[in-house]
Design an enzyme around this catalytic site. Structure first.
Site, PDB file in Angstrom:
ATOM      1  CG  ASP A 180       2.746   0.534   4.115  1.00  0.00           C
ATOM      2  OD1 ASP A 180       2.691  -0.518   3.452  1.00  0.00           O
ATOM      3  OD2 ASP A 180       1.787   1.005   4.758  1.00  0.00           O
TER       4      ASP A 180
HETATM    5  N1  URA Z   1       0.008  -1.777   8.277  1.00  0.00           N
HETATM    6  C1  URA Z   1       0.163  -0.702   7.474  1.00  0.00           C
HETATM    7  O1  URA Z   1      -0.800   0.001   7.168  1.00  0.00           O
HETATM    8  N2  URA Z   1       1.391  -0.426   7.023  1.00  0.00           N
HETATM    9  C2  URA Z   1       2.511  -1.133   7.372  1.00  0.00           C
HETATM   10  O2  URA Z   1       3.618  -0.808   6.960  1.00  0.00           O
HETATM   11  C3  URA Z   1       2.323  -2.245   8.225  1.00  0.00           C
HETATM   12  C4  URA Z   1       1.050  -2.536   8.667  1.00  0.00           C
END
Ligand code: URA
Length: 233
Positions: free
Chosen positions: A101
């Site tokens: 993310d």
């Molecule tokens: N899980 C999440 O919630 N975000 C990420 O970036 C990676 C795994």
């Protein structure tokens, strides 16, 4: 291989462009300036152009320390992309072996080898990913059990696969979580399902490959052959 062919393959240059680069006197092989395209290089040759190593032609495998605020995609109308952090030729050939993310930091693997990245991202191969998680509220004693049994995420059919939760020293709000799936926002949603909130998320490991401690946010390096091979298990 001839030096001009090496540069064509490594830089995506035409033969004419490679010849021009070589004639400019900016290319060294093992620290010696070479001005002939016919000069022979081998697997052990260190080829540099303007003082920077030109990676061997062939698949590229990169580990990047993704900083906060960068998206894992080629284009984004709003945020900077993690590809902007790479000083590489033929960026368009590269892809992420598993995204993070925009606000997650840490290890991302980048390659132009689709079979290799498939080994990491395909649910079939259940590749472990370890995240350091900072939570809004203290960890509850029942969490570890819930993660082992599997958690029901909103809008998903089955439970999540067994995941491993490890406490970090005496920290109340910090854990290490290892999962082997890659559902959308998975870690954040797992903790949300338990009534907690992820304040910050940082990926430390994918399979056997750990984020190198000497990398600062935004830095990257090529994987070693051992790291590349570890993915094939
Ligand atoms: N899980 C999440 O919630 N975000 C990420 O970036 C990676 C795994």
């Amino acid at each position: 291989m001839r030096l001009d062919k090496y540069l064509c393959d490594a830089l995506g240059a035409t033969r004419k462009e490679a010849t021009k680069i070589i004639k400019s006197g900016d290319v060294t092989v093992n620290e010696q300036v070479q001005k002939s395209g016919a000069f022979k290089v081998d697997d052990h040759s260190i080829v540099e152009w303007q003082g920077r190593e030109v990676q061997k032609p062939g698949p590229r495998y990169i580990m990047l320390f993704k900083p906060d605020g960068f998206v894992c995609s080629h284009e984004d109308g709003f945020n900077q992309t993690a590809f902007m952090l790479l000083d590489e030729v033929r960026i368009e050939d590269l892809h992420f072996a598993g995204r993070l993310d925009v606000d997650t930091t840490g290890l991302v693997l980048i390659t132009d080898d689709g079979q290799w990245s498939h080994r990491i991202t395909s649910p079939k191969h259940k590749c472990d990913k370890t995240y350091r998680v900072w939570l809004a509220d203290p960890i509850q004693p029942h969490y570890a059990d819930e993660f082992t049994k599997g958690i029901q995420l909103r809008n998903e059919k089955g439970l999540t696969l067994p995941a491993k939760l490890e406490l970090v020293d005496a920290q109340e709000n910090e854990v290490l979580l290892t999962i082997n799936e890659g559902k959308y926002h998975q870690v954040k949603r797992m903790f949300a399902a338990l009534g907690n909130k992820v304040e910050h998320l940082h990926r430390e490991r994918i399979g056997q490959i750990e984020l190198c401690e000497s990398l600062e946010p935004g830095d990257y390096r090529y994987l070693t052959q051992e790291e590349v091979d570890s993915v094939w298990g």
